[in-house]
Scaffold this motif. Structure first.
Motif, PDB file in Angstrom:
ATOM      1  N   ASP A  80      51.122  38.504  37.975  1.00  0.00           N
ATOM      2  CA  ASP A  80      50.679  39.687  38.706  1.00  0.00           C
ATOM      3  C   ASP A  80      51.926  40.368  39.262  1.00  0.00           C
ATOM      4  O   ASP A  80      52.323  40.152  40.402  1.00  0.00           O
ATOM      5  CB  ASP A  80      49.716  39.297  39.824  1.00  0.00           C
ATOM      6  CG  ASP A  80      49.068  40.510  40.478  1.00  0.00           C
ATOM      7  OD1 ASP A  80      49.374  41.661  40.073  1.00  0.00           O
ATOM      8  OD2 ASP A  80      48.254  40.308  41.404  1.00  0.00           O
ATOM      9  N   SER A 138      41.217  38.892  32.691  1.00  0.00           N
ATOM     10  CA  SER A 138      41.476  38.992  34.135  1.00  0.00           C
ATOM     11  C   SER A 138      42.716  39.851  34.398  1.00  0.00           C
ATOM     12  O   SER A 138      42.729  40.670  35.326  1.00  0.00           O
ATOM     13  CB  SER A 138      41.625  37.609  34.767  1.00  0.00           C
ATOM     14  OG  SER A 138      42.829  36.988  34.371  1.00  0.00           O
ATOM     15  N   ARG A 142      42.581  43.659  36.165  1.00  0.00           N
ATOM     16  CA  ARG A 142      43.422  43.952  37.321  1.00  0.00           C
ATOM     17  C   ARG A 142      44.211  45.250  37.083  1.00  0.00           C
ATOM     18  O   ARG A 142      44.334  46.086  37.979  1.00  0.00           O
ATOM     19  CB  ARG A 142      44.355  42.770  37.580  1.00  0.00           C
ATOM     20  CG  ARG A 142      44.914  42.707  38.952  1.00  0.00           C
ATOM     21  CD  ARG A 142      45.678  41.432  39.254  1.00  0.00           C
ATOM     22  NE  ARG A 142      46.641  41.073  38.227  1.00  0.00           N
ATOM     23  CZ  ARG A 142      46.584  39.954  37.505  1.00  0.00           C
ATOM     24  NH1 ARG A 142      45.634  39.070  37.700  1.00  0.00           N
ATOM     25  NH2 ARG A 142      47.499  39.707  36.595  1.00  0.00           N
ATOM     26  N   GLU A 145      41.910  48.178  37.496  1.00  0.00           N
ATOM     27  CA  GLU A 145      41.642  48.408  38.924  1.00  0.00           C
ATOM     28  C   GLU A 145      42.787  49.158  39.590  1.00  0.00           C
ATOM     29  O   GLU A 145      42.573  49.887  40.564  1.00  0.00           O
ATOM     30  CB  GLU A 145      41.399  47.070  39.630  1.00  0.00           C
ATOM     31  CG  GLU A 145      40.080  46.421  39.262  1.00  0.00           C
ATOM     32  CD  GLU A 145      39.958  44.986  39.737  1.00  0.00           C
ATOM     33  OE1 GLU A 145      40.830  44.496  40.498  1.00  0.00           O
ATOM     34  OE2 GLU A 145      38.974  44.328  39.328  1.00  0.00           O
TER      35      GLU A 145
END
Length: 187
Positions: A80, A138, A142, A145
């Protein structure tokens, strides 16, 4: 502490046995290839009884699927970095490092062999692919988003992961420039 609590305790004998059995499988795949060893040989290499393996996993195919899933899930945590480009580059570099590492080729060969080995092997292959797709999804969700345009998980699999796996299976080098180039072309 009752028996059920003891069985769930992380670490301990159960975790050690699992790790020893997984390593024995990985070593045997590296040395002999898929299908060229028995549960008895795994047990002997791991220093456990055959019955322990059958009790915990039920069959050789279930054990092999567990090894592949565990290794693939332990590899390549979902990064991330704050951007899809950064996440994909980091993820691809992690996968490349893992599949070219000491046990990497054995795990890749195991995953490929499982998917072509009868109904139970097909289910194991499906589980491996589904888990990899969940991981990718996932990361991509993300990115969406954050407002970034993200490809679908299958495109990442086809354009980034598949070429790396093919190169490793055929003994070709995975350089950082090659891996970054896959990500650049995907984006």
């Amino acid at each position: 502490m009752n028996e059920r609590e003891r069985a769930r305790r992380p670490g301990g004998r159960s975790a050690r046995v699992g790790a020893q059995v997984h390593q024995a499988v990985t070593d045997l795949i590296s040395e002999r290839g898929y299908g060229n060893f028995t549960v008895g040989e795994i047990a002997a290499r791991a220093g456990v009884a055959d019955s322990s393996i059958y009790r915990r996993w039920g069959s050789l195919e279930t054990l092999l699927a567990d090894v592949a899933l565990t290794r693939l899930n332990a590899q390549s945590p979902m990064p991330d970095t704050g951007s899809l480009a950064g996440d994909l580059r980091t993820y691809a570099a992690n996968v490349a490092r893992e599949i070219t590492g000491p046990d990497g080729l054995a795990v890749v060969r195991l995953a490929v062999a499982l998917s072509g080995n009868g109904e139970q092997g097909l289910r194991a292959g499906d589980e491996i692919r589904a888990e990899r797709m969940r991981q990718l999804q996932s990361m991509l969700d993300r990115a969406r988003e954050r407002g970034e345009h993200a490809p679908d998980a299958l495109s990442v699999l086809d354009h980034i992961l598949a070429p790396m796996y093919i190169r490793v299976l055929f003994g070709m080098e995975l350089t950082p420039d090659y891996v970054d180039g896959l990500v650049d072309r995907m984006l």
